[in-house]
Scaffold this motif. Structure first.
Motif, short mmCIF file in Angstrom:
data_model
loop_
_atom_site.label_atom_id
_atom_site.label_comp_id
_atom_site.label_asym_id
_atom_site.label_seq_id
_atom_site.Cartn_x
_atom_site.Cartn_y
_atom_site.Cartn_z
N GLY A 286 0.78 -0.95 0.03
CA GLY A 286 0.55 -0.10 0.15
C GLY A 286 0.61 1.13 0.25
N GLN A 287 -0.05 2.57 -0.05
CA GLN A 287 0.73 3.84 0.04
C GLN A 287 0.75 4.70 1.47
N THR A 288 1.74 4.48 1.60
CA THR A 288 1.89 4.93 3.51
C THR A 288 1.32 6.75 3.90
N VAL A 289 0.57 7.37 3.92
CA VAL A 289 0.54 7.93 4.13
C VAL A 289 0.25 8.98 5.47
N ARG A 290 0.18 7.85 6.85
CA ARG A 290 0.92 8.07 7.81
C ARG A 290 1.18 7.29 9.05
N HIS A 291 2.51 7.58 9.49
CA HIS A 291 4.25 5.68 9.72
C HIS A 291 4.30 6.80 11.18
N HIS A 292 3.45 6.83 11.87
CA HIS A 292 4.14 7.23 13.72
C HIS A 292 3.58 5.95 14.54
N PRO A 293 4.54 4.99 14.84
CA PRO A 293 5.45 3.64 15.35
C PRO A 293 6.01 3.82 16.76
N ASP A 294 6.81 5.36 17.29
CA ASP A 294 6.87 5.88 17.62
C ASP A 294 5.96 6.84 18.97
N ALA A 295 4.81 6.82 18.41
CA ALA A 295 3.66 7.83 19.09
C ALA A 295 3.01 7.17 20.15
N GLU A 296 2.25 8.17 20.85
CA GLU A 296 2.38 7.15 22.63
C GLU A 296 0.86 6.32 22.13
N SER A 297 0.14 6.60 21.39
CA SER A 297 -0.57 5.19 20.61
C SER A 297 -0.27 5.08 19.08
N PRO A 298 0.00 4.55 18.73
CA PRO A 298 1.49 3.99 17.61
C PRO A 298 0.32 3.43 17.06
N PHE A 299 0.43 4.12 15.67
CA PHE A 299 -0.08 3.47 14.53
C PHE A 299 0.50 4.23 12.90
N SER A 300 -0.13 3.63 11.72
CA SER A 300 0.40 3.39 10.70
C SER A 300 -0.37 3.19 9.84
N LEU A 301 -0.96 4.54 8.63
CA LEU A 301 -2.26 3.89 8.02
C LEU A 301 -1.05 3.88 6.18
N GLN A 302 -1.72 2.58 5.61
CA GLN A 302 -1.61 2.75 4.77
C GLN A 302 -3.00 2.66 3.57
N ILE A 303 -2.65 2.57 2.46
CA ILE A 303 -3.96 2.84 1.26
C ILE A 303 -3.14 2.26 0.34
N GLY A 304 -5.00 2.35 -0.67
CA GLY A 304 -4.15 0.53 -1.74
C GLY A 304 -5.41 -0.09 -1.51
N ASN A 305 -6.16 0.04 -1.26
CA ASN A 305 -7.69 -1.08 -0.96
C ASN A 305 -7.28 -2.78 -1.58
N ASP B 123 -1.83 -4.29 4.77
CA ASP B 123 -1.55 -3.99 6.31
C ASP B 123 -0.50 -4.67 6.73
N PHE B 124 0.37 -4.89 6.49
CA PHE B 124 0.95 -5.35 7.54
C PHE B 124 2.28 -5.18 8.27
N ARG B 125 1.79 -3.72 8.34
CA ARG B 125 3.09 -2.95 9.39
C ARG B 125 1.57 -2.80 10.70
N SER B 126 0.31 -2.90 10.73
CA SER B 126 -0.20 -2.82 12.62
C SER B 126 -0.24 -3.98 13.31
N ALA B 127 -0.24 -5.18 12.61
CA ALA B 127 0.30 -6.55 13.71
C ALA B 127 1.42 -6.03 14.56
N ASP B 128 2.97 -5.80 13.44
CA ASP B 128 3.69 -5.57 13.91
C ASP B 128 4.09 -4.41 14.88
N ILE B 129 3.33 -3.25 14.67
CA ILE B 129 3.23 -1.55 15.62
C ILE B 129 2.33 -2.64 16.74
#
Length: 167
Positions: free
Chosen positions: A98-117, A132-138
């Motif tokens: 997907g195309q990452t539009v947000r990636h904040h793995p070190d935020a207080e509430s870590p998250f990453s957002l990829q689009i490209g359904n 959605d490979f990133r979510s479980a790892d984060i």
């Protein structure tokens, strides 16, 4: 018998999509085709705006981009498949970053957002598509790159442990 896959990736430059058709057997990988599908300038501008102005980006715009980017990822997969000469029915799955539009793995509430359904990709290719490979790892405390370390261990493990890999 090798297993065939299509890998789809886009980077932070948001200039387009790289697609590869590969096959794996016990301990080797073969590259059958690669392509790069450039984003149209207007889409790239929309993606950069979405990534750089998150507070001002309406949810409807992200939904529209999610579907549109999915269509471009689908097209990249189909072009790579055609270039490879491998039949769609021989592909085990498509892995889409997907195309990452947000990636904040070190935020207080870590998250990453990829689009490209991925459902758009699967529906347009007829091939099982995972994303959605990133979510479980984060969620497990990682940085959102769960595939690279096990792949490198598989490919370069054992007698080849003394290597440096640059990503």
């Amino acid at each position: 018998m090798p297993a065939y896959y299509i890998g789809l990736m886009s980077g932070t430059s948001m200039d387009g999509i790289d697609a590869a058709v590969v096959s794996f057997d016990d301990h080797s990988v073969e590259l059958h085709a690669t392509i790069n599908l450039k984003y149209p300038e207007a889409l790239r501008d929309d993606l950069l705006r979405a990534a750089n102005t998150p507070v001002d980006e309406p949810l409807e715009d992200l939904d529209r981009l999610d579907a549109l980017v999915g269509e471009y990822f689908r097209d990249a997969a189909l072009e790579a498949l055609k270039a490879s000469g491998v039949a769609a029915g021989d592909i085990t799955a498509i892995g889409s970053h997907g195309q990452t539009v947000r990636h904040h793995p070190d935020a207080e509430s870590p998250f990453s957002l990829q689009i490209g359904n991925p459902d758009v990709i699967a529906g347009g290719t007829g091939i099982v598509t995972v994303g959605d490979f990133r979510s479980a790892d984060i969620a497990a405390g990682g940085q959102g790159a769960p595939l690279v370390p096990p792949f490198h261990d598989w490919l370069f493990g054992g007698a080849n442990r003394h290597r440096a890999i640059l990503n």
